[in-house]
Structure formats: C-alpha cells, structure tokens
Design an enzyme around this catalytic site. Structure first.
Site, PDB file in Angstrom:
ATOM      1  N   LYS A 252      -1.305 -11.107 -13.414  1.00 38.06           N
ATOM      2  CA  LYS A 252      -0.759 -10.094 -12.161  1.00 38.06           C
ATOM      3  C   LYS A 252      -1.128  -9.274 -12.964  1.00 38.06           C
ATOM      4  CE  LYS A 252       1.218  -9.677  -7.643  1.00 38.06           C
ATOM      5  NZ  LYS A 252       1.327  -8.067  -7.687  1.00 38.06           N
ATOM      6  N   ARG A 272      -4.324   1.131  -3.088  1.00 37.50           N
ATOM      7  CA  ARG A 272      -4.013  -0.147  -1.749  1.00 37.50           C
ATOM      8  C   ARG A 272      -3.670   0.336  -0.331  1.00 37.50           C
ATOM      9  NH1 ARG A 272      -0.212  -2.831   0.422  1.00 37.50           N
ATOM     10  NH2 ARG A 272      -0.050  -5.016  -0.096  1.00 37.50           N
ATOM     11  N   GLU A 302      -8.044  -3.213 -11.587  1.00 35.28           N
ATOM     12  CA  GLU A 302      -6.338  -2.871 -10.852  1.00 35.28           C
ATOM     13  C   GLU A 302      -5.848  -2.022 -12.513  1.00 35.28           C
ATOM     14  OE1 GLU A 302      -3.515  -4.314  -9.095  1.00 35.28           O
ATOM     15  OE2 GLU A 302      -1.836  -3.951 -10.094  1.00 35.28           O
ATOM     16  N   PHE A 342     -11.320  -8.159 -10.475  1.00 32.86           N
ATOM     17  CA  PHE A 342     -10.625  -9.462  -9.872  1.00 32.86           C
ATOM     18  C   PHE A 342     -11.468  -9.497  -8.701  1.00 32.86           C
ATOM     19  CE2 PHE A 342      -7.381  -6.651  -8.687  1.00 32.86           C
ATOM     20  CZ  PHE A 342      -7.476  -6.374  -7.000  1.00 32.86           C
ATOM     21  N   ARG A 419      -3.335 -11.579   4.429  1.00 28.12           N
ATOM     22  CA  ARG A 419      -1.981 -12.461   3.703  1.00 28.12           C
ATOM     23  C   ARG A 419      -2.192 -13.886   3.712  1.00 28.12           C
ATOM     24  NH1 ARG A 419       1.457  -9.713   0.553  1.00 28.12           N
ATOM     25  NH2 ARG A 419       1.516  -8.508   1.723  1.00 28.12           N
ATOM     26  N   LYS A 425       0.828 -15.663  -5.159  1.00 30.29           N
ATOM     27  CA  LYS A 425       1.799 -15.068  -6.756  1.00 30.29           C
ATOM     28  C   LYS A 425       2.243 -15.542  -6.851  1.00 30.29           C
ATOM     29  CE  LYS A 425       3.449 -11.506  -3.186  1.00 30.29           C
ATOM     30  NZ  LYS A 425       3.673  -9.860  -3.400  1.00 30.29           N
TER      31      LYS A 425
END
Ligand code: ATP
Length: 590
Positions: A252, A272, A302, A342, A419, A425
């Site tokens: 991450k 984002r 990212e 990713f 979500r 995470k």
C-alpha cells in the site's frame, strides 16, 4: 422554464428536514424539468454548473459578489458590508437589499433557467485581464432582472454556498423513482453514476432513454470512474478468513492515487476525488505516453515521491510541492515520482471492471512497460497469515503504509464507487516520532544513480549485538547526505572495503559493496518498525522478524569518537520499539 419555479422548489427543499420529503420534492421538480435542460437543473441543484471533474468552478469571492449586490441595489458600500456582517449570508443580503430597490429597471423581465445558467457559465469561464470586472457586470445584469428571492439563490450559487443539502445520491434516488420505476432500479442508477461521476449526464440519459439507457451506460475515456475502496482490518488471520483463505497482497504505497485516462497521445490524470490534476504532473503524462502500450486505456496507480538520487520512497507530504502552480517545474526536478500501477479498468474498447482481478492484473502486466519510474505494485499471492504478515512488514519498512489485501476468484471484479471486502487494507497501526538518534555502523553500500552515479547512493547500517558480538542490519540510508559527504564517503570507506559480507554482519539484504564494520554514523528516523529483512532483534518481538528504522536520515554527524562496538545496541532498539508501543497505548488518539 422560469427560474422562479426552480427557486420555489429550492425554498421548499431548504425548509424540509425529512430525506423522504426532499426526495419527493426532487421527483416533482425533475418531472417538471424540460428534458433538454434537466442536466443543467441537476447541476444547479447540487450547487454546481458542471460535473466537478471538468475543473470549471464558479467560486466567485464574497468580496466580488458584494460589489455586484451594491451596484444592483444602489446601496452604499458601507451599508452592504454592515448587512453582510450582520446576516453572514450573502444570499440573504441580496434578498434584503433588492427588496429596497428604489427604481425598477427598464429591462426587468422574468428570468428563465437557461438564461441564468448561461450567465453563470460566462462567469465561470471568464479568465485573464478584466475577468473580475466582467464577472461583476454579468452578475449585475442578472440581478437587474431577478426578484429578491431569485437573487438570494443566484448569489448563493455563484459563491459556491447553495447548500440545499441535496447530494448526488439524493438525486439518484429521485431519478430511480421517476425513470426506473422505483427503488429496485436504484442500483442501476448508482452504477451509471459510479462509471461516469456525472450526475447531470445520468439525468439526461434517464429522461431520454429510460432505464435501458441507464443500464447501457459505458465506461468512457475522459469521464472518471469513482474509485473502488478498501475496508480495514488489523489482523492477518482475520483478513485471510474474510477473503476466503487465498489472496493477492500488494504494497500500500503512500502517495497520491491517480486514475489515468489515455487516448492516443492524450493523457488525463484524475485524483481520488475525480479532480483533473493533469497540470500538476507533466512528467507523469510523459511517462504514460511512453510506457502504456495501449491506444486507449484507463488505469490506476499510486504516484509516490522519491529521493532522486537513490530512488527510495519518500513520505506522502513531499507531493505537496506539486500543488503549488508556479513551482511545478522545480517540483518535477526536485521531487520526482514513481508510478506503481495496481489496476486497469478499460483497454481499447473493453470494459474490464467486470473482469476478475487476476485477469486485470495479467492485462496490466501486458500493457505497462516497466521502467525506472514506472512499475506494477509489488504483489504476492499467499494463503498463509505468516506470508501475509511478512510481506506487510517488508512493505512498511520500505516506506509503504502497509498492504492492501485483495480477494481472488470470479467475484473479485472492480466495484466502482464501493468500499467493500474485496479489498482490505492492513496498515501499520501505530505512529510515533523516533525522538532519539541512533549511532549505527556502516556495513555495506549501494551504487548511486543519476547525480550520484560513481558514488554511493545509500549505505547499509547495522546496530551492535554485544551478546553474540555481531552487527545485525537495521536500515538502508540514502537521505541526509550533502554533496560533500557523497564526495568523500568512497575514500573514507575505501580502507574497510572487503569482497564479501563480513563474518560478523547479519542481514537479509544484498549490498553492492561490503565493508568491515568500522565507521559509525548518527542516524535519525521516523519510527522503529518490524522487518523481515533486517536482523536486529531477530525473533525477539516476533518470529522471523527483526527491527528496522523507517525513513532513516543521516544527521551529518560522523561519530569518529565511537568504535563499532559503541554503536547503539540491539537491546536499546528493542527498548525503543517497546516504548513506542507503550506511548501509543497510553495515547490511543495519537
Ligand atoms: P487511505 O487514507 O487509507 O489511503 P482511502 O479512503 O484513501 O484510505 P482506501 O480505499 O481505504 O482509500 O485505501 C486504499 C487506498 O490505498 C487507495 O485509495 C489508494 O490510494 C491506496 N493504494 C496504495 N497502494 C495500493 C494498491 N496496491 N492497491 C490499491 N490501493 C492502493
């Protein structure tokens, strides 16, 4: 449609405290809206004139708006300002002062929604010299024909303070009722919105093509897809259970999430939050043009700030330099970024959001040409909590926030705007400053790149373990060295250069050059973390795990007064690690 019809609804919506009533009012309003301007009505109702990703905003400053109110009402500036400080709402000031308007303007006519919308568009698009004056004049023109109530809402809209409490989600509810036949259609509407991030566009398709049209909405280059988000858990076993025992674990990265849209040579970068941030990253545009091997693609990565000489990752804050418009070129030079891809959502006409993750990852591997600044997120497949844990510590140690664990299998599609448990995470759960510096011994080095080529880019540092009389490694340090340090380090270290790892050095890292442990340097870092690579405190806190220093930096002090055996000991590091944890337990909010 007359603007007054719209503001009548705004008054009612503003007055209600019930979400159901608000939705019903919206249904009524949308039913009365002429189809050709339904998108405009929707934008206005959420306080905008375009979808946010266009980057075109009204945002007229209060000062400017007050000037327009003064001119339109014919009142003294002092009085207008006094009323503003008394009422605190520019809309109310306009409403009140226009009621006092003494002379009815000759041009007074009933405003239409189109007319107001077009004027607002002109205000938003006015740029360059004289733009401010132009905005004021357009606003004064509108106010000349506006009733006091209309003026209230016009002023609130132009200053970005409409705040009716209508969110995009409430509009979706109303659209589903009106054009989808009820709540059952809500999901289709939400999907259409998640794929386009454009509530006005969804409304327009709903009115013109109905539910079928909504179901047919496709992912499109140029319209950002709302991002898939992760749930959070703090135990490896729990996570593994949740994803069904098997997963892909990825670093991450601690940077800025980017959704990159490429069409031929054109590249757009969305944040984002679906803002267009392309102008902040001309270097990323170039990288994508050179390294994404598809004509049309939507990818996610990212972007992480890196230390330019060593390629090491830097904390997220370093990307803040990109936010200063005038310093972009300096920022590109001084704070370059590396991209870690990713996900891929679309390639050459193919919607990949409905494909499972493994398939998406395979496509990603094919279309991203790996280079110095461009990579895929580091990932491993695992079915053991130890494996997951190990990878997590490795990630933290190299500067990541932790890992994102992703579910595998047919169900593991890209769920835009959601979500959910397909992504979980696992972040390092403590944060504390490393207050003390440590003195560590140089045991190895890595060749430099770029400006540091021909010199050392980073050094491998170790602590001392007096019980075993060995030097276990703790970190690789590349920051804090001045040009002068870099110049002289090779000659200082030349005397202790050896051909292989020294017998008293323990490490899981492969250095380019090895040294006899002799030179002691003072180091400061962000915190002490667990590590599967470094060997200090090996197996003490956890099995197959040692301690490492995160974001280490040379303070500038050569501890020539210290022998290697005087370096910070492993026990001291363990103590520092434990007291860090204690501090967190004592102050859970930190
Ligand atoms: P956070 O503040 O923890 O990043 P968030 O709300 O922005 O949270 P989450 O979905 O909760 O986002 O966490 C995933 C975030 O992690 C993504 O938004 C992305 O920016 C970042 N990220 C870094 N590396 C990866 C990766 N390999 N896969 C997915 N997301 C990643």
């Amino acid at each position: 449609m007359h603007f007054s019809q719209l503001t009548d609804y705004y008054e009612k919506i503003e007055a209600t405290t019930s979400r159901i009533e608000m939705t019903n009012l919206l249904v009524e309003l949308l039913k009365k809206s002429p189809p050709e301007i339904i998108d405009k009505i929707v934008y206005l109702t959420v306080g905008e004139i375009y979808p946010p990703f266009t980057g075109i905003e009204l945002g007229v400053a209060d000062k400017l708006a007050l000037r327009a109110v003064k001119l339109a009402s014919g009142q003294h500036e002092k009085f207008v300002k006094e009323e503003y400080s008394r009422l605190g709402d520019i809309g109310l000031v306009a409403e009140k002062l226009l009621q006092k308007r003494s002379q009815i303007t000759l041009h007074m006519h009933e405003l239409t929604v189109q007319e107001v919308y077009q004027s607002l568009e002109k205000i938003a698009r006015a740029v360059g010299e004289g733009a401010m004056e132009m905005k004021v004049q357009i606003l004064v023109g509108l106010l000349a024909s506006a009733t006091p109530k209309e003026a209230k809402y016009i002023l609130r809209i132009v200053t970005g303070k409409l705040r009716l409490g209508v969110a995009d989600m409430t509009i979706l509810d109303a659209l589903a009722i009106l054009y989808g036949g009820g709540k059952e259609a809500r999901e289709s509407f939400e999907r259409a919105y998640n794929l386009t991030s454009d509530i006005g566009y969804v409304a327009k398709i709903a009115v013109s093509e109905g539910l079928e049209g909504i179901k047919n909405i496709k992912i499109t280059i140029g319209r950002p897809v709302r991002p898939m988000l992760a749930e959070r858990l703090s135990s490896a076993t729990e996570i593994l259970d949740k994803v069904g025992g098997k997963c892909i674990v990825e670093y991450k990265y601690d940077g800025e999430r980017m959704q990159i849209h490429k069409k031929g040579g054109d590249v757009i970068i969305f944040s984002r939050r679906q803002e267009n941030i392309t102008s902040q990253y001309p270097d990323v545009v170039k990288l994508v043009q050179e390294s994404v091997l598809a004509d049309e693609a939507i990818l996610e990565c990212e972007a992480v700030a890196i230390e330019k000489e060593t390629g090491e990752m830097l904390p997220f804050q370093e990307l803040m330099h990109r936010k200063r418009k005038h310093e972009i070129h300096k920022a590109i030079e001084e704070y370059p970024v590396s991209l870690y891809f990713f996900d891929v959502l679309y390639v050459d006409g193919r919607d990949l959001t409905i494909e499972p993750l493994e398939q998406r990852r395979k496509i990603l591997e094919k279309i991203v040409k790996i280079g110095e600044r461009i990579n895929l997120s580091k990932a491993v497949y695992t079915d053991s909590s130890e494996g997951l844990e190990r990878f997590f510590h490795e990630a933290v140690e190299v500067g990541c926030e932790g890992v994102v664990v992703k579910a595998l299998g047919k169900e593991a599609i890209y769920r835009a705007g959601a979500r959910g448990w397909l992504w979980i995470k696992y972040k390092r759960d403590y944060k504390s400053e490393m207050i003390d510096t440590v003195d560590l011994v140089v045991v190895g080095a890595f060749h430099g790149r770029g400006r540091r080529s021909g010199k050392y880019g980073a050094l491998l540092m170790a602590a001392y373990d007096p019980e075993k009389d060995v030097f276990p490694s703790v970190c690789k340090v590349g920051s804090g060295f001045t040009d002068e340090d870099l110049e002289k380090l090779p000659s200082i270290l030349e005397q202790c250069k050896i051909h292989h790892r020294h017998a008293r050095v323990e490490t899981g890292m492969e250095a380019d050059v090895w040294f006899e442990p002799r030179l002691v340097l003072e180091i400061i870092g962000a915190e002490i973390t667990l590590s599967p690579i470094h060997r200090a405190g090996w197996n003490v806190i956890k099995e197959n795990t040692g301690l490492a220093i995160r974001f280490p930096r040379f303070t500038g002090k050569y501890r020539l007064d210290k022998s290697p055996e005087d370096a910070t000991t492993v026990n001291e590091l363990i103590e520092m690690y434990n007291s860090q944890l204690k501090k967190i337990v004592e102050t859970p909010s930190s």
